[in-house]
Design an enzyme around this catalytic site. Structure first.
Site, mmCIF file in Angstrom:
data_model
loop_
_atom_site.group_PDB
_atom_site.id
_atom_site.type_symbol
_atom_site.label_atom_id
_atom_site.label_comp_id
_atom_site.label_asym_id
_atom_site.label_seq_id
_atom_site.Cartn_x
_atom_site.Cartn_y
_atom_site.Cartn_z
ATOM 1 N N CYS B 275 0.855 -1.195 0.000
ATOM 2 C CA CYS B 275 0.000 0.000 0.000
ATOM 3 C C CYS B 275 0.883 1.234 0.000
ATOM 4 C CB CYS B 275 -0.999 -0.009 1.148
ATOM 5 S SG CYS B 275 -0.292 0.040 2.797
ATOM 6 N N ARG B 280 -2.215 -0.514 5.899
ATOM 7 C CA ARG B 280 -3.496 -0.970 5.356
ATOM 8 C C ARG B 280 -3.320 -2.332 4.675
ATOM 9 N NH1 ARG B 280 -5.241 3.794 1.519
ATOM 10 N NH2 ARG B 280 -2.982 4.047 1.498
#
Lengths: 413, 325
Positions: B275, B280
């Site tokens: 990411c 995330r």
């Protein structure tokens, strides 16, 4: 005493001719009705906010702000007025009320902090407590803020509750404050690089433990109280108000009662929402506006890593600090209406100029000092921050020096 | 935050979901629960809020909150939970790396966690940082004993389950940590080899479609921190949020399989999740590795490493030029 500062002196019982008396008789129930409606409105809004997902803190913030505004208005919790009472008449009771607020808050914070961070000795600071860097820039900020109080007639929190009392100076002072914040953003980077980045962030419990920090702070407050008593003179007892209802809603509260309430509200606010502060919203919105107008430096060095009244750009319409300030003003308005102390007046040019100029200093001081008399002084001292004490002493020094100089030059009444 | 995905891949995912969703919807709740109860991987990876509330006092259970918003834990946490601050406790604060063995072991000992302790992690922001914590714990060998609270803080609060503001006092353990295993972490050289087609692996980029296409370098409100826009060649985009239901719980195993299969990821090849800074993507790492059992590594360097590297191939569909055109 001039018109501009008359409202700062509390309810002056003006001699009422018969015609005005009958008008007052009519205005009184109307004022009370509006005050009750406002109170209900605040309660219902809080209820609605809290029912939204994730809205508990917003609703609570509105209620705490309203309580804070009610207490400030009822007890005339204005740092400048209370200090001036002492300077001009030797009456120490107001200043003792501020010390009461600090003492009550210190105890409340100690209870909360002890549960949140059983061991204060590490490198960590308690979450979002207002513990800021201590250095020459903080002193400068306190001095400027104090000067702004003397020039504009009160500090930011008092201008907010005075707005609810219909003060003619408050709108100009608050406008000046936003301009002062913009000025503060413009001067932040050089100050940060020259000094703030190397200023130590000092938290008393880390060095003394919770018990030691609490004992030392309370001892310092006791010493200040003794000094105020020694140098001042408590005037003869005033007549007791007739009914409890009148004592709460009409007569001015003794400042120490307001102080106890401020200490309790500060503890509740820290436990549930965030430390007391009234400038985060003003600062954040100013930063947003300044950024949109291209007046903001590309990057504000290190600013968002410090504790205090965070001025992070707002992306939500409703923020907890915005609701806190809104509740403060509305509740102060309701309290003033119920007490017959809502006295709107047309501003004189002098009031407008003093408001703007003083506000500019207030705003610059609050931005550079990462908070005002509430966010940095009250919430800082209560949390055991050395920055709170330093800002407080500098602020009162700034007030005193500006008052003396301004009065000598006949610029300040 | 689920956003419309304009790509054909996304469309295919939606069609696949549409095909599976009615089946799931027709199943009675009890039947569905029992179906999931037969999934040992899912059961090992997730605990429900209901289960956790019933087992708050269980011996050999430690609950740990990993949230990103300061004051979140202190103003009310799941009773008995302890606090871990992701950006100081689980990382080295000077160099960019996960916490070294000594720092990690000291933290775990203090939390009262040992190799036979069940650890339930949860946090705000849909368990992003809790999942990141699970990824760090896994590198030090704490894998099957570590579970995520399905739905995280959000679901616990939404169900009005009790919160506590007191900090528990636990007995420290004698946990020892060896060097972290390298098998769960992808490094820059691994990703570059895939980008240059020297290695047959799949990169799953879980950022928003606008970040993936290069329209923006970072999400709104986040400093850019990368000099180039776009994505690593050969990577596919399935935003992390597609793996969760509106209440924050992780979607059913069948839905997840269909979601990733639509992007060409079925576990037959090694996967690398990526990411912006690697937190995330830990969420998708957790879903792929712990629930679906696919071979997957997380690339924590992510776009803030790759997008700043000199001389590497980049796909920039939007043509955004850093610093102006």
């Amino acid at each position: 005493m001039t018109a501009g500062f008359g409202e700062a002196r509390g309810p002056a019982p003006a001699p009422a001719p018969a015609a005005r008396a009958s008008l007052a008789r009519l205005a009184e129930p109307l004022g009370i009705a509006v005050a009750v409606a406002l109170g209900l409105g605040i309660a219902l809004s809080a209820q609605r906010l809290a029912a939204e997902p994730g809205g508990t803190r917003l609703g609570l913030s509105l209620v705490l702000g309203a309580l804070f505004g009610f207490v400030l208005q009822r007890s005339r919790f204005c740092f400048l007025c209370l200090w001036r009472d002492f300077l001009d008449t030797g009456d120490p009771r107001g200043m003792l009320g501020i010390l009461t607020a600090l003492a009550a808050g210190l105890v409340g914070y100690a209870v909360v902090l002890g549960a949140w961070m059983p061991d204060p000795s590490g490198t960590r600071l308690p979450p979002d407590a207002h513990i800021g860097p201590v250095g020459p820039v903080l002193v400068l900020a306190g001095l400027a803020f104090g000067a702004g109080m003397a020039v504009s007639g009160s500090c930011i929190s008092a201008h907010l509750y005075r707005l609810g009392e219909g003060s003619p100076t408050a709108p100009f002072a608050l406008l000046g404050t936003t301009l002062g914040f913009a000025l503060g953003f413009a001067t932040w980077n050089p100050l940060y690089l020259a000094s703030v980045s190397e200023a130590p962030v000092l938290w008393l419990p880390r060095h003394l433990g919770y018990a030691g920090s609490l004992a030392a702070s309370l001892a310092a407050l006791a010493a200040l109280a003794w000094l105020l008593h020694r140098l001042g003179r408590v005037p003869g007892a005033a007549a007791e108000p007739a009914s409890p209802l009148a004592a709460i809603f009409v007569a001015r509260w003794p400042t120490w009662i307001g102080g106890l309430a401020v200490g309790a509200i500060a503890t509740a606010a820290y436990l549930r929402v965030a430390p007391l502060g009234v400038t985060a919203e003003i600062g954040g919105r100013t930063r947003q506006a300044a950024a949109q107008l291209g007046l903001l430096p590309e990057r504000l060095e290190g600013l968002d890593t410090f504790r205090g009244c965070a001025t992070a750009v707002r992306d939500a319409l409703l923020t907890s600090n915005g609701l806190f300030v809104g509740g403060l003003v509305l509740a102060a308005f309701a309290a003033a209406l119920a007490a017959g102390q809502f006295r709107p007046a047309w501003p004189s040019p002098g009031q407008a100029v003093r408001g703007l100029l003083g506000g500019l200093l207030l705003g610059w001081g609050a931005m550079t000092g990462l908070g005002c008399s509430v966010g940095t002084l009250l919430s800082g001292v209560m949390a055991g921050a050395v920055s709170g004490w330093v800002f407080g002493f500098a602020m009162f020094a700034g007030v005193t020096a500006t008052l003396f100089a301004g009065r000598r030059l006949r610029l300040i009444p | 935050m689920p956003r419309p995905i304009p790509h054909t891949l996304g469309l295919a995912a939606l069609i696949a979901l549409a095909l599976t969703a009615p089946v799931a919807a027709q199943e009675p709740v009890a039947a569905r629960a029992s179906a999931e109860a037969k999934e040992p991987a899912r059961e090992s990876a997730l605990v429900s809020t209901e289960w956790l509330e019933k087992n708050l006092d269980a011996p050999k259970l430690r609950i740990v909150e990993v949230s990103v918003e300061p004051g979140q834990y202190e103003r009310g946490h799941i009773p008995g939970a302890q606090n871990v601050v992701w950006h100081t406790d689980l990382v080295e604060t000077v160099s960019r790396d996960i916490a070294g063995p000594e720092k990690f072991a000291a933290l775990v000992r203090k939390l009262g966690i040992d190799r036979d302790t069940t650890v339930v992690l949860y946090g705000d922001n849909n368990n992003w940082f809790a999942a990141w914590g699970a990824w760090v714990l896994a590198q030090y060998g704490l894998v099957d004993s570590v579970k995520l609270l399905d739905g995280g803080r959000k679901k616990w609060e939404a169900e009005k389950r009790p919160l506590d503001t007191r900090t528990p006092e636990v007995k420290a353990t004698a946990f020892q940590a060896a060097q972290p295993s390298a098998g769960l972490r992808a490094r820059f050289a691994d990703v570059l080899a895939v980008a240059r087609k020297e290695r047959d692996e799949q990169i799953l980029d879980i950022r928003s479609p606008d970040e993936f296409s290069g329209k923006v370098i970072a999400p709104a409100g986040v400093q850019e921190l990368a000099i180039r826009a776009g994505h690593i060649p050969g990577s596919v985009n399935v935003p992390w949020a597609k793996a969760v239901n509106p209440d924050g719980t992780i979607r059913s195993t069948a839905e997840l399989k269909a979601l990733y299969a639509a992007a060409g990821i079925d576990g037959s090849k090694p996967i690398i999740t990526s990411c912006r800074i690697g937190e995330r993507s830990s969420h998708s790492w957790f879903v792929l590795s712990r629930i679906l059992g696919y071979p997957v590594r997380n690339y924590d360097g992510s776009w803030t490493e790759y997008g700043n590297a000199v001389g590497v191939p980049v796909v920039n569909l939007a043509g955004t030029v850093w610093g102006g055109k």
